[in-house]
Scaffold this motif. Structure first.
Motif, PDB file in Angstrom:
ATOM      1  N   ILE A   7       0.871  -0.960   0.115  1.00  0.00           N
ATOM      2  CA  ILE A   7       0.033  -0.119  -0.147  1.00  0.00           C
ATOM      3  C   ILE A   7       0.838   1.186  -0.003  1.00  0.00           C
ATOM      4  O   ILE A   7       1.555   1.238   0.739  1.00  0.00           O
ATOM      5  CB  ILE A   7      -0.885   0.042   1.363  1.00  0.00           C
ATOM      6  N   ASP A   8       0.796   2.038  -0.971  1.00  0.00           N
ATOM      7  CA  ASP A   8       1.417   3.354  -1.118  1.00  0.00           C
ATOM      8  C   ASP A   8       3.106   2.961  -1.298  1.00  0.00           C
ATOM      9  O   ASP A   8       4.003   3.596  -0.439  1.00  0.00           O
ATOM     10  CB  ASP A   8       1.295   4.341   0.013  1.00  0.00           C
ATOM     11  N   ASN A   9       3.230   2.089  -2.135  1.00  0.00           N
ATOM     12  CA  ASN A   9       4.861   1.539  -2.099  1.00  0.00           C
ATOM     13  C   ASN A   9       5.566   1.205  -0.872  1.00  0.00           C
ATOM     14  O   ASN A   9       6.749   1.191  -0.957  1.00  0.00           O
ATOM     15  CB  ASN A   9       5.432   2.728  -2.994  1.00  0.00           C
ATOM     16  N   ALA A  10       4.835   0.732   0.166  1.00  0.00           N
ATOM     17  CA  ALA A  10       5.445   0.119   1.154  1.00  0.00           C
ATOM     18  C   ALA A  10       4.800  -0.920   1.864  1.00  0.00           C
ATOM     19  O   ALA A  10       3.543  -1.225   1.223  1.00  0.00           O
ATOM     20  CB  ALA A  10       5.397   1.341   2.318  1.00  0.00           C
ATOM     21  N   ALA A  11       5.164  -1.764   2.501  1.00  0.00           N
ATOM     22  CA  ALA A  11       4.335  -2.952   3.044  1.00  0.00           C
ATOM     23  C   ALA A  11       3.137  -2.526   3.792  1.00  0.00           C
ATOM     24  O   ALA A  11       2.948  -1.454   4.600  1.00  0.00           O
ATOM     25  CB  ALA A  11       5.399  -3.552   4.228  1.00  0.00           C
ATOM     26  N   ALA A  12       2.146  -3.475   3.611  1.00  0.00           N
ATOM     27  CA  ALA A  12       0.819  -2.934   3.757  1.00  0.00           C
ATOM     28  C   ALA A  12       1.019  -2.849   5.440  1.00  0.00           C
ATOM     29  O   ALA A  12       0.234  -2.340   6.220  1.00  0.00           O
ATOM     30  CB  ALA A  12      -0.301  -4.184   3.542  1.00  0.00           C
ATOM     31  N   PHE A  13       1.777  -3.648   6.355  1.00  0.00           N
ATOM     32  CA  PHE A  13       1.963  -3.555   7.632  1.00  0.00           C
ATOM     33  C   PHE A  13       2.219  -2.147   8.090  1.00  0.00           C
ATOM     34  O   PHE A  13       1.696  -1.796   9.149  1.00  0.00           O
ATOM     35  CB  PHE A  13       2.994  -4.452   8.005  1.00  0.00           C
ATOM     36  N   ALA A  14       2.841  -1.382   7.236  1.00  0.00           N
ATOM     37  CA  ALA A  14       3.283   0.272   7.546  1.00  0.00           C
ATOM     38  C   ALA A  14       1.687   0.726   7.788  1.00  0.00           C
ATOM     39  O   ALA A  14       1.731   1.717   8.494  1.00  0.00           O
ATOM     40  CB  ALA A  14       4.044   0.844   6.577  1.00  0.00           C
ATOM     41  N   HIS A  15       1.045   0.660   6.668  1.00  0.00           N
ATOM     42  CA  HIS A  15      -0.371   1.169   6.490  1.00  0.00           C
ATOM     43  C   HIS A  15      -0.848   0.954   7.908  1.00  0.00           C
ATOM     44  O   HIS A  15      -1.907   1.576   8.462  1.00  0.00           O
ATOM     45  CB  HIS A  15      -1.028   0.826   5.424  1.00  0.00           C
ATOM     46  N   ALA A  16      -1.101  -0.467   8.180  1.00  0.00           N
ATOM     47  CA  ALA A  16      -1.815  -1.428   9.349  1.00  0.00           C
ATOM     48  C   ALA A  16      -1.510  -0.547  10.588  1.00  0.00           C
ATOM     49  O   ALA A  16      -2.009  -0.088  11.652  1.00  0.00           O
ATOM     50  CB  ALA A  16      -1.661  -2.484   9.445  1.00  0.00           C
ATOM     51  N   VAL A  17      -0.165  -0.312  10.842  1.00  0.00           N
ATOM     52  CA  VAL A  17       0.594   0.340  11.890  1.00  0.00           C
ATOM     53  C   VAL A  17      -0.049   1.770  12.021  1.00  0.00           C
ATOM     54  O   VAL A  17      -0.405   2.301  13.173  1.00  0.00           O
ATOM     55  CB  VAL A  17       1.985   0.339  12.064  1.00  0.00           C
ATOM     56  N   ARG A  18      -0.281   2.491  10.749  1.00  0.00           N
ATOM     57  CA  ARG A  18      -0.549   3.892  11.012  1.00  0.00           C
ATOM     58  C   ARG A  18      -1.888   3.743  11.422  1.00  0.00           C
ATOM     59  O   ARG A  18      -2.716   4.594  12.326  1.00  0.00           O
ATOM     60  CB  ARG A  18      -0.488   4.572   9.717  1.00  0.00           C
ATOM     61  N   VAL A  19      -2.937   3.152  10.938  1.00  0.00           N
ATOM     62  CA  VAL A  19      -4.148   2.887  11.115  1.00  0.00           C
ATOM     63  C   VAL A  19      -4.409   2.500  12.685  1.00  0.00           C
ATOM     64  O   VAL A  19      -5.165   3.094  13.437  1.00  0.00           O
ATOM     65  CB  VAL A  19      -5.006   1.823  10.553  1.00  0.00           C
ATOM     66  N   ALA A  20      -3.653   1.575  13.243  1.00  0.00           N
ATOM     67  CA  ALA A  20      -3.625   1.268  14.830  1.00  0.00           C
ATOM     68  C   ALA A  20      -3.235   2.641  15.330  1.00  0.00           C
ATOM     69  O   ALA A  20      -3.885   2.692  16.551  1.00  0.00           O
ATOM     70  CB  ALA A  20      -2.738   0.054  15.016  1.00  0.00           C
ATOM     71  N   ALA A  21      -2.153   3.292  15.054  1.00  0.00           N
ATOM     72  CA  ALA A  21      -1.919   4.580  15.864  1.00  0.00           C
ATOM     73  C   ALA A  21      -3.060   5.429  15.944  1.00  0.00           C
ATOM     74  O   ALA A  21      -3.499   6.375  16.734  1.00  0.00           O
ATOM     75  CB  ALA A  21      -0.705   5.327  15.180  1.00  0.00           C
ATOM     76  N   VAL A  22      -3.998   5.805  14.789  1.00  0.00           N
ATOM     77  CA  VAL A  22      -4.927   6.548  14.710  1.00  0.00           C
ATOM     78  C   VAL A  22      -6.165   6.049  15.577  1.00  0.00           C
ATOM     79  O   VAL A  22      -6.602   6.763  16.664  1.00  0.00           O
ATOM     80  CB  VAL A  22      -5.701   6.682  13.278  1.00  0.00           C
ATOM     81  N   LEU A  23      -6.383   4.772  15.579  1.00  0.00           N
ATOM     82  CA  LEU A  23      -7.125   4.157  16.530  1.00  0.00           C
ATOM     83  C   LEU A  23      -6.857   4.396  18.081  1.00  0.00           C
ATOM     84  O   LEU A  23      -7.672   4.705  19.085  1.00  0.00           O
ATOM     85  CB  LEU A  23      -7.358   2.489  16.390  1.00  0.00           C
ATOM     86  N   GLY A  24      -5.785   4.414  18.343  1.00  0.00           N
ATOM     87  CA  GLY A  24      -5.179   4.510  19.731  1.00  0.00           C
ATOM     88  C   GLY A  24      -5.258   6.108  20.089  1.00  0.00           C
ATOM     89  O   GLY A  24      -5.622   6.356  21.233  1.00  0.00           O
ATOM     90  N   ARG A  25      -5.165   7.109  18.977  1.00  0.00           N
ATOM     91  CA  ARG A  25      -5.487   8.443  19.594  1.00  0.00           C
ATOM     92  C   ARG A  25      -7.037   8.769  19.513  1.00  0.00           C
ATOM     93  O   ARG A  25      -7.265   9.750  20.282  1.00  0.00           O
ATOM     94  CB  ARG A  25      -4.801   9.360  18.468  1.00  0.00           C
ATOM     95  N   ARG A  26      -7.783   8.152  18.791  1.00  0.00           N
ATOM     96  CA  ARG A  26      -9.269   8.738  18.224  1.00  0.00           C
ATOM     97  C   ARG A  26     -10.075   7.833  19.258  1.00  0.00           C
ATOM     98  O   ARG A  26     -11.203   8.616  19.296  1.00  0.00           O
ATOM     99  CB  ARG A  26      -9.240   8.707  17.055  1.00  0.00           C
ATOM    100  N   VAL A  27      -9.964   6.841  19.221  1.00  0.00           N
ATOM    101  CA  VAL A  27     -11.051   5.721  19.773  1.00  0.00           C
ATOM    102  C   VAL A  27     -11.364   6.000  21.348  1.00  0.00           C
ATOM    103  O   VAL A  27     -10.357   6.112  22.101  1.00  0.00           O
ATOM    104  CB  VAL A  27     -11.030   4.411  19.630  1.00  0.00           C
TER     105      VAL A  27
END
Length: 124
Positions: A7-27
């Motif tokens: 995803i975005d020329n990087a491992a999808a895991f990097a995208h997943a970690v960014r999503v997890a960080a958003v969850l950590g800040r927003r949920v």
């Protein structure tokens, strides 16, 4: 050998970690958010399951059944959107909705970032 989803020329895991960080800040109420980062990190990684083990069983055994629910909910949403259909959110649990919203936040940020770096941002 594991083939990484990209995803975005990087491992999808990097995208997943960014999503997890958003969850950590927003949920709200993180103490009631079991395994949220694990849930999102597994969303697009069906290929990681050994061929002789069911993916749902693998997720449930290694993580928990709540992770499996979110992963499958996100999968249904992605399949609906890929087919240009509206995803049916009427039966989705709130953690899947949280993960979906966080995924959209990260994706939008990525798109806007690529537009800023484009030769013609307005045309991007």
């Amino acid at each position: 050998m594991v083939r990484w989803a990209v995803i975005d020329n990087a491992a999808a895991f990097a995208h997943a970690v960014r999503v997890a960080a958003v969850l950590g800040r927003r949920v709200p109420d993180p103490t009631r958010r079991p395994n949220s980062s694990r849930r999102r990190c597994c969303t697009t990684h069906r290929s990681y399951a050994p061929p002789d083990v069911g993916f749902d069983a693998l997720l449930t055994t290694r993580l928990c059944s709540a992770v499996t629910v979110v992963v499958r909910g996100m999968q249904r949403e992605h399949e609906a959107l890929a087919g240009h259909a509206a995803a049916d959110l009427s039966t989705v649990d709130r953690w899947t909705l949280h993960a979906s919203a966080a995924d959209k936040i990260v994706s939008l940020g990525s798109i806007l970032g690529r537009a800023e770096r484009a030769a013609d941002p307005a045309d991007y």
